[in-house]
Design an enzyme around this catalytic site. Structure first.
Site, short mmCIF file in Angstrom:
data_model
loop_
_atom_site.label_atom_id
_atom_site.label_comp_id
_atom_site.label_asym_id
_atom_site.label_seq_id
_atom_site.Cartn_x
_atom_site.Cartn_y
_atom_site.Cartn_z
N ASP A 26 0.84 -1.21 0.00
CA ASP A 26 0.00 0.00 0.00
C ASP A 26 0.87 1.26 0.00
O ASP A 26 1.97 1.26 0.56
CB ASP A 26 -0.93 -0.03 1.23
CG ASP A 26 -2.09 0.93 1.09
OD1 ASP A 26 -2.35 1.41 -0.03
OD2 ASP A 26 -2.73 1.21 2.12
N ARG A 30 0.09 7.70 -2.61
CA ARG A 30 0.69 8.76 -1.79
C ARG A 30 2.13 9.02 -2.16
O ARG A 30 2.59 10.16 -2.16
CB ARG A 30 0.57 8.40 -0.30
CG ARG A 30 -0.80 8.72 0.27
CD ARG A 30 -1.08 7.99 1.54
NE ARG A 30 -1.34 6.57 1.30
CZ ARG A 30 -1.30 5.65 2.24
NH1 ARG A 30 -0.98 5.98 3.48
NH2 ARG A 30 -1.58 4.39 1.95
N TRP A 31 2.84 7.96 -2.54
CA TRP A 31 4.23 8.13 -2.98
C TRP A 31 4.28 9.09 -4.18
O TRP A 31 5.12 10.00 -4.23
CB TRP A 31 4.81 6.76 -3.37
CG TRP A 31 6.24 6.76 -3.80
CD1 TRP A 31 7.34 6.56 -3.00
CD2 TRP A 31 6.75 6.94 -5.13
NE1 TRP A 31 8.49 6.60 -3.75
CE2 TRP A 31 8.15 6.84 -5.07
CE3 TRP A 31 6.16 7.18 -6.37
CZ2 TRP A 31 8.98 6.96 -6.19
CZ3 TRP A 31 6.97 7.31 -7.49
CH2 TRP A 31 8.37 7.21 -7.39
N ASN A 74 -11.14 -2.90 -4.97
CA ASN A 74 -10.46 -1.86 -5.76
C ASN A 74 -11.20 -1.49 -7.05
O ASN A 74 -10.88 -0.48 -7.67
CB ASN A 74 -9.00 -2.27 -6.07
CG ASN A 74 -8.07 -2.14 -4.89
OD1 ASN A 74 -7.14 -2.92 -4.69
ND2 ASN A 74 -8.29 -1.13 -4.07
N TRP A 75 -12.24 -2.26 -7.41
CA TRP A 75 -13.07 -1.87 -8.57
C TRP A 75 -13.78 -0.56 -8.29
O TRP A 75 -14.27 0.09 -9.21
CB TRP A 75 -14.13 -2.94 -8.86
CG TRP A 75 -13.57 -4.25 -9.29
CD1 TRP A 75 -13.50 -5.38 -8.53
CD2 TRP A 75 -13.00 -4.59 -10.56
NE1 TRP A 75 -12.91 -6.40 -9.25
CE2 TRP A 75 -12.60 -5.95 -10.50
CE3 TRP A 75 -12.78 -3.89 -11.76
CZ2 TRP A 75 -11.99 -6.61 -11.57
CZ3 TRP A 75 -12.18 -4.54 -12.82
CH2 TRP A 75 -11.79 -5.89 -12.72
C1 IPE Z 1 -5.41 -2.88 -0.24
O1 IPE Z 1 -5.04 -1.56 -0.52
C2 IPE Z 1 -5.35 -3.70 -1.46
C3 IPE Z 1 -4.07 -3.72 -2.16
C4 IPE Z 1 -2.91 -3.31 -1.78
C5 IPE Z 1 -4.17 -4.34 -3.43
P1 IPE Z 1 -6.08 -0.38 -0.49
O2 IPE Z 1 -5.28 0.86 -0.49
O3 IPE Z 1 -7.07 -0.51 -1.58
O4 IPE Z 1 -6.80 -0.62 0.90
P2 IPE Z 1 -7.92 0.21 1.67
O5 IPE Z 1 -9.15 0.13 0.86
O6 IPE Z 1 -7.43 1.61 1.80
O7 IPE Z 1 -8.05 -0.47 2.99
C1 IPE Z 2 -1.65 0.25 -3.37
O1 IPE Z 2 -1.42 1.60 -3.39
C2 IPE Z 2 -1.88 -0.31 -4.74
C3 IPE Z 2 -3.23 -0.77 -5.02
C4 IPE Z 2 -4.22 -0.81 -4.17
C5 IPE Z 2 -3.48 -1.23 -6.36
P1 IPE Z 2 -2.61 2.63 -3.34
O2 IPE Z 2 -3.02 2.96 -4.73
O3 IPE Z 2 -3.69 2.16 -2.46
O4 IPE Z 2 -1.90 3.88 -2.69
P2 IPE Z 2 -2.49 4.92 -1.66
O5 IPE Z 2 -3.05 4.15 -0.51
O6 IPE Z 2 -3.55 5.70 -2.39
O7 IPE Z 2 -1.33 5.76 -1.28
MG MG Z 3 -4.14 2.41 -0.48
#
Ligand code: IPE
Ligand code: IPE
Ligand code: MG
Length: 261
Positions: A26, A30-31, A74-75
């Site tokens: 995760d 933000r990075w 994530n959808w």
């Molecule tokens: C969890 O990350 C799923 C993956 C890293 C693929 P999210 O960033 O989507 O998680 P939530 O929804 O904030 O908990």
């Molecule tokens: C994790 O990074 C990757 C996926 C969930 C695909 P995020 O996209 O959730 O990154 P943040 O949480 O928005 O920083």
């Molecule tokens: Mg995230």
């Protein structure tokens, strides 16, 4: 019978190096934001750091590395981001399958892949077939994976395969129908990016895993960061319900048959 001991039915053997590490990668978004870049740049860098994690895990003797790449929730992200992530997944499968194979790594992908479409399901099938006999390490990518989806599909399969049981199946039988029945339960669960939640990852298998949360964003999670997580794991006392005193006397006595199982 499942291949691996269950942490609730048996006492798994604990080794200094976690046998199975599961990671919620995760913090990509933000990075990128910190660098005034589009979120896509964070995801691209995230894929690059996966290579470093795979290499480091192989060299440290980890047998199973499981990475959460896309959750069943994530959808809910903007369509543009979802399609960008799909594109990255396709690119990674096309570019990395041969390299994984050369390095003796077996690739597995778990999750409900159908909604991703034929291109991805075909690539996954080919990559899994190509690498199926490799035994250096098993890399599992969880894509459109959800712990609840996994439990439900396992239960459906169980009921269908053993209708005469009328739902009286055992823990072991259920575990053997989970998407990752080919792997032991994770010893170490890592979540980067500062959040302290499971986000519907391996709900069943995390029952007795050691948890490690770090503020480090996934694209910054290099091999030194991984070593810090492993070092933290090595300071834990895994009691599996027992007392410290029991562990100490078990350490002096020869291991029981159960622990050797
Ligand atoms: C969890 O990350 C799923 C993956 C890293 C693929 P999210 O960033 O989507 O998680 P939530 O929804 O904030 O908990
Ligand atoms: C994790 O990074 C990757 C996926 C969930 C695909 P995020 O996209 O959730 O990154 P943040 O949480 O928005 O920083
Ligand atoms: Mg995230």
């Amino acid at each position: 019978m499942p291949l691996f001991p269950s942490s609730t039915r048996d006492i798994p053997q604990v080794k200094a190096v976690p046998r199975h590490i599961a990671i919620i990668m995760d913090g990509n978004g933000r990075w990128a934001k910190h660098r005034m870049l589009p979120r896509a740049a964070g995801h691209k860098r995230g894929v690059e750091i996966v290579r470093e994690a795979v290499k480091a895990c192989v060299s440290r003797g980890v047998e199973y590395l499981t990475l959460f790449a896309f959750s069943s929730e994530n959808w809910r992200r903007p369509e543009e981001e979802v399609s960008m992530l799909k594109g990255l997944f396709i690119m990674a499968l096309e570019r990395e399958a041969a390299k994984l194979h050369r390095n003796g790594i077996r690739l597995r992908v778990v999750g409900d892949l159908a909604p991703f479409g034929n291109k991805i399901t075909d690539l996954v099938e080919r990559a899994e077939q190509l690498t199926q006999a490799n035994n250096k390490m098993t890399l599992t990518i969880a894509a459109n994976y959800g712990g609840r989806w996994d439990l439900l599909q396992a239960m459906r399969r169980l009921v269908e395969s053993m209708p005469e049981q009328r739902g009286t199946f055992t823990e072991e039988q259920l575990a053997s129908c989970l998407a990752m029945a080919y792997a032991p339960e994770p010893d170490l669960f890592i979540r980067t990016g500062g959040e302290q939640r499971i986000s519907n990852f391996l709900l069943w298998q995390l029952a007795y895993s050691e948890f490690y949360f770090t503020e480090t964003l996934w694209p910054d999670f290099d091999s030194a960061a991984l070593d810090r997580a492993i070092a933290s794991y090595q300071r834990r006392e895994r009691r599996f319900g027992r007392t410290s005193e029991q562990l100490e006397s078990a350490g002096r006595a020869p291991p029981s048959k159960r622990e050797l199982a």
